[in-house]
Design a protein around this motif. Structure first.
Motif, PDB file in Angstrom:
ATOM      1  N   PRO A  69      -1.550 -12.301  14.389  1.00  0.00           N
ATOM      2  CA  PRO A  69      -2.128 -11.205  15.165  1.00  0.00           C
ATOM      3  C   PRO A  69      -2.640 -10.089  14.257  1.00  0.00           C
ATOM      4  CG  PRO A  69       0.248 -11.010  15.164  1.00  0.00           C
ATOM      5  CD  PRO A  69      -0.076 -12.261  14.393  1.00  0.00           C
TER       6      PRO A  69
ATOM      7  N   PHE B  28       0.885  -1.168   0.000  1.00  0.00           N
ATOM      8  CA  PHE B  28       0.000   0.000   0.000  1.00  0.00           C
ATOM      9  C   PHE B  28       0.920   1.213   0.000  1.00  0.00           C
ATOM     10  CE2 PHE B  28      -2.456  -3.263   2.335  1.00  0.00           C
ATOM     11  CZ  PHE B  28      -3.577  -3.319   1.518  1.00  0.00           C
TER      12      PHE B  28
ATOM     13  N   LYS C 214      -3.174 -10.905   7.018  1.00  0.00           N
ATOM     14  CA  LYS C 214      -4.148 -11.949   6.665  1.00  0.00           C
ATOM     15  C   LYS C 214      -5.199 -11.424   5.691  1.00  0.00           C
ATOM     16  CE  LYS C 214      -5.513 -12.514  10.974  1.00  0.00           C
ATOM     17  NZ  LYS C 214      -4.765 -11.479  11.689  1.00  0.00           N
TER      18      LYS C 214
HETATM   19  N1  LIG Z   1      -5.925  -0.005   2.365  1.00  0.00           N
HETATM   20  C1  LIG Z   1      -4.817   0.031   3.115  1.00  0.00           C
HETATM   21  N2  LIG Z   1      -3.986   1.086   3.029  1.00  0.00           N
HETATM   22  C2  LIG Z   1      -2.851   1.139   3.776  1.00  0.00           C
HETATM   23  N3  LIG Z   1      -2.469   0.195   4.641  1.00  0.00           N
HETATM   24  C3  LIG Z   1      -3.256  -0.885   4.773  1.00  0.00           C
HETATM   25  C4  LIG Z   1      -4.472  -1.022   4.021  1.00  0.00           C
HETATM   26  N4  LIG Z   1      -5.046  -2.186   4.364  1.00  0.00           N
HETATM   27  C5  LIG Z   1      -4.228  -2.748   5.284  1.00  0.00           C
HETATM   28  N5  LIG Z   1      -3.167  -1.975   5.527  1.00  0.00           N
HETATM   29  C6  LIG Z   1      -2.058  -2.287   6.456  1.00  0.00           C
HETATM   30  O1  LIG Z   1      -1.516  -3.529   6.104  1.00  0.00           O
HETATM   31  C7  LIG Z   1      -1.162  -4.272   7.250  1.00  0.00           C
HETATM   32  C8  LIG Z   1      -1.798  -5.627   7.177  1.00  0.00           C
HETATM   33  O2  LIG Z   1      -3.196  -5.458   7.282  1.00  0.00           O
HETATM   34  P1  LIG Z   1      -4.228  -6.652   7.201  1.00  0.00           P
HETATM   35  O3  LIG Z   1      -5.583  -6.046   7.264  1.00  0.00           O
HETATM   36  O4  LIG Z   1      -3.910  -7.501   6.053  1.00  0.00           O
HETATM   37  O5  LIG Z   1      -3.916  -7.423   8.555  1.00  0.00           O
HETATM   38  P2  LIG Z   1      -4.744  -8.583   9.250  1.00  0.00           P
HETATM   39  O6  LIG Z   1      -3.779  -9.676   9.471  1.00  0.00           O
HETATM   40  O7  LIG Z   1      -5.967  -8.889   8.486  1.00  0.00           O
HETATM   41  O8  LIG Z   1      -5.097  -7.923  10.642  1.00  0.00           O
HETATM   42  P3  LIG Z   1      -6.447  -8.006  11.521  1.00  0.00           P
HETATM   43  O9  LIG Z   1      -6.286  -9.200  12.399  1.00  0.00           O
HETATM   44  O10 LIG Z   1      -6.393  -6.741  12.310  1.00  0.00           O
HETATM   45  O11 LIG Z   1      -7.604  -8.088  10.608  1.00  0.00           O
HETATM   46  C9  LIG Z   1      -1.611  -3.456   8.441  1.00  0.00           C
HETATM   47  O12 LIG Z   1      -0.479  -2.809   8.993  1.00  0.00           O
HETATM   48  C10 LIG Z   1      -2.561  -2.460   7.873  1.00  0.00           C
HETATM   49  O13 LIG Z   1      -2.519  -1.253   8.589  1.00  0.00           O
END
Ligand SMILES: Nc1ncnc2c1ncn2[C@@H]1O[C@H](COP(=O)(O)OP(=O)(O)OP(=O)(O)O)[C@@H](O)[C@H]1O
Ligand SMILES: [Mg+2]
Lengths: 271, 301
Positions: B35, B11, B40
């Motif tokens: 976490p 991103f 994910k």
């Molecule tokens: N649209 C976006 N723009 C910028 N950064 C993003 C975006 N979506 C996710 N991120 C960043 O990417 C990283 C991974 O996010 P992701 O949502 O994939 O994590 P996750 O494992 O699903 O976490 P959670 O358990 O909180 O759902 C995070 O640091 C998040 O802030």
């Protein structure tokens, strides 16, 4: 990549499915059906109140209005403007406020896009529904205006098509607003800064020639001016060549916002 | 069914997924445990064709996901982290309309809607508004919706996060039944219990990387041993206990006021010489695996 994978790669042809658009349209139709009584009341009554008050109330005080060297009753003058103006309001509202709720508040777009519906199809589905609502209000108010004798020519039936195109144009415009709005506050601003002035200054309630000279070209450039002008000509049966320009403007404007809205939605959602 | 190689998601300047590779076999339930912020959702969204792949290879059921995101969505069902249910239409219509998005005709869509309502125990709520459903029912409806199109692969992003234990158990039961019906499932979770119960194989993710992969048992055996020791220092003894543990040579992680100690070669750690602490043993779990891999708790925010 193995061979079968390579074969299924996009071959560059435009990937557009009508059933994607239809799916989105049917979602709106389903929601509409669930609350149609209330929806219909809104669609019918509000514009009819405005039409009745302006045409038969204010109209009595105003007297005749000149269009193309012919004097017509104020009520006859104003009716097509109100019909088309309402078409604008309905699709603008549906595609900005309604679309923003679906996009941001309820995240329905995320669900729709997780099905095999492309952004292009989603946007067209939204705009077509906005146009459908515009068509419904156009039909309702036009029927009322016809019954009360404010539509003088059988050409008036063509106003249905003008209402539909107006719906496409402002549906696309509304969807752009929804795609870039950070919050509902900005959408409220779209209604007050765009909707309201267009509704009043597009030759709807008074001829553009009554505006000061400097303001007239601006009024002529406004997007609602042209469908109102065509609708008025159809209602009075006074058709002339100059209308072709307005028709060209309307058709171009009806479809110019759509690809922009698609692009902006992609930028917002497909990250 | 799924093959990812060197998959990257950025991103802007921020890299959310840093070149991960994994494979999901047909018919298995595959988990991503990690976490908040592990990447994910970013990975699952790429797999759902909802988020452009920055680089790397991603094939879903023989379709190149980097080139053809829509064809993927023809064959998968998606349960996103946010339900995205439609409050303007009834529970049943949420399902029927979802069938319309897939191009199903009216009769087929209605029939499928009733089938999944039945399966997910929501039959009596068909006419209700989704706003009137409990959290657990909303989640079940979201999962039900993903099955309207009879997908070959279902992607679930944290299917039970935020649910009370009772509702969570119901969702697990139903996912277990679906799993037995042969559908391939990829799910993310940050509950180790959920991963242990449902997943045939899983990867442990943190900060955009895969830290470990295997069946739950393999991961536990390899990375935490059969049993871990929990060492609770007595009042004022923390530093001394820490030193003794370091000298013992066992792998240790500190969490809160407790040290977790991993044994060697599957045996429990021999800590009989450690003084000034209460020592107990328990079966190792995926949480210990994560702790050993990162030195942090899975539930850390
Ligand atoms: N649209 C976006 N723009 C910028 N950064 C993003 C975006 N979506 C996710 N991120 C960043 O990417 C990283 C991974 O996010 P992701 O949502 O994939 O994590 P996750 O494992 O699903 O976490 P959670 O358990 O909180 O759902 C995070 O640091 C998040 O802030
Ligand atoms: Mg997530």
């Amino acid at each position: 990549m193995n061979e079968s994978l390579a074969k299924r790669r996009d071959t560059g042809r435009i990937d557009f499915r009508v059933r994607g658009v239809a799916g989105v349209w049917l979602r709106h139709y389903t929601a509409f059906k669930a609350g149609w009584l209330i929806e219909m009341t809104g669609i019918l009554l509000e514009p009819i109140f405005i039409l009745a008050a302006v045409a038969f109330g204010i109209g009595k005080l105003v007297g005749d209005v000149e269009i193309r060297d012919n004097g017509v009753e104020y009520a006859v003058f104003v009716a097509p403007g109100i019909v088309v103006g309402n078409a604008m309001w309905h699709s603008l509202f549906e595609c900005s406020w309604g679309a923003f709720r679906r996009l941001q508040t309820n995240r329905i777009y995320d669900s729709i896009l997780a099905a095999p519906v492309s952004m292009r199809e989603l946007a067209l589905g939204e705009i077509s529904w906005g146009a459908t609502r515009a068509l419904m209000t156009t039909a309702a108010v036009l029927a009322f205006a016809t019954i009360t004798g404010l539509v003088e020519s059988p050409w008036g039936i063509g106003i249905l098509g003008i209402g539909l195109l107006t719906g496409f144009m402002f549906g696309g415009f509304g969807l752009i607003a929804a795609a870039i709005a950070p919050s509902t506050h900005m959408l409220t601003l779209v209604f007050t800064m765009v909707g309201t002035p267009l509704f009043f200054f597009s030759g709807t309630f008074f001829p553009i020639s009554t505006l000061p000279n400097w303001a007239q070209p601006i009024a002529w450039a406004l997007p609602l001016t042209h469908p109102v002008r065509i609708a008025r000509a159809l209602a009075t049966g006074d058709l002339y060549l100059g209308l072709l320009w307005s028709m060209l403007y309307l058709i171009v404007a009806a479809f110019v916002f759509y690809p922009i809205a698609t692009r902006l939605l992609r930028r917002r959602l497909l990250v | 069914m799924v093959r990812a190689a060197g998959l990257v998601k950025k991103f802007g300047d921020f890299t959310a997924v840093e070149g991960i590779s994994f494979e999901v076999r047909r018919g298995e339930t595959f988990g991503m445990l990690g976490p908040n912020g592990a990447g994910k959702t970013s990975t699952l969204r790429m797999m759902s064709g909802l988020s452009p792949v920055t680089s790397g290879e991603l094939g879903i059921d023989g379709i190149d996901a980097t080139a053809n995101p829509r064809s993927i969505r023809d064959v998968i069902g998606v349960v996103s982290q946010h339900d995205g249910l439609d409050p303007d239409i009834s529970v049943r219509d949420n399902l029927t309309v979802y069938g319309f998005y897939f191009g199903l005709d009216r009769d087929t869509a209605r029939r499928r809607a009733d089938e999944v309502l039945d399966f997910f125990d929501l039959k009596t709520r068909g006419g209700d508004s989704v706003d009137d459903l409990s959290g657990g029912m909303r989640r079940r409806l979201t999962i039900a919706r993903a099955f309207v199109s009879r997908p070959r692969l279902v992607i679930l992003d944290e299917p039970t996060t935020g649910l009370d234990p009772g509702s969570r158990n119901r969702v697990w039961e139903q996912l277990a039944v679906l799993k037995n019906s042969g559908v391939t499932v990829v799910m993310s979770t940050h509950y180790m219990e959920e991963a242990a119960i449902l997943c045939d194989r899983l990867v442990i993710m943190d900060e955009g990387r895969i830290l470990g992969a295997g069946t739950p048992d393999e991961l536990i055996q390899e990375l935490a041993g059969a049993e871990v020791a929990q060492v609770r220092p007595e009042e004022g003894q923390r530093d001394s206990v820490q030193r003794q543990l370091q000298e013992s040579g066992y792998e240790t992680a500190e969490l809160g006021a407790i040290f977790t100690v991993r044994g060697l070669n599957g045996d429990r750690a021999d800590l009989s010489k450690v003084s000034g602490a209460r020592i107990s043993y328990r079966a190792a779990n995926l949480e210990d695996v994560f702790l050993m891999l990162t030195g942090r708790d899975l539930r850390d925010e």
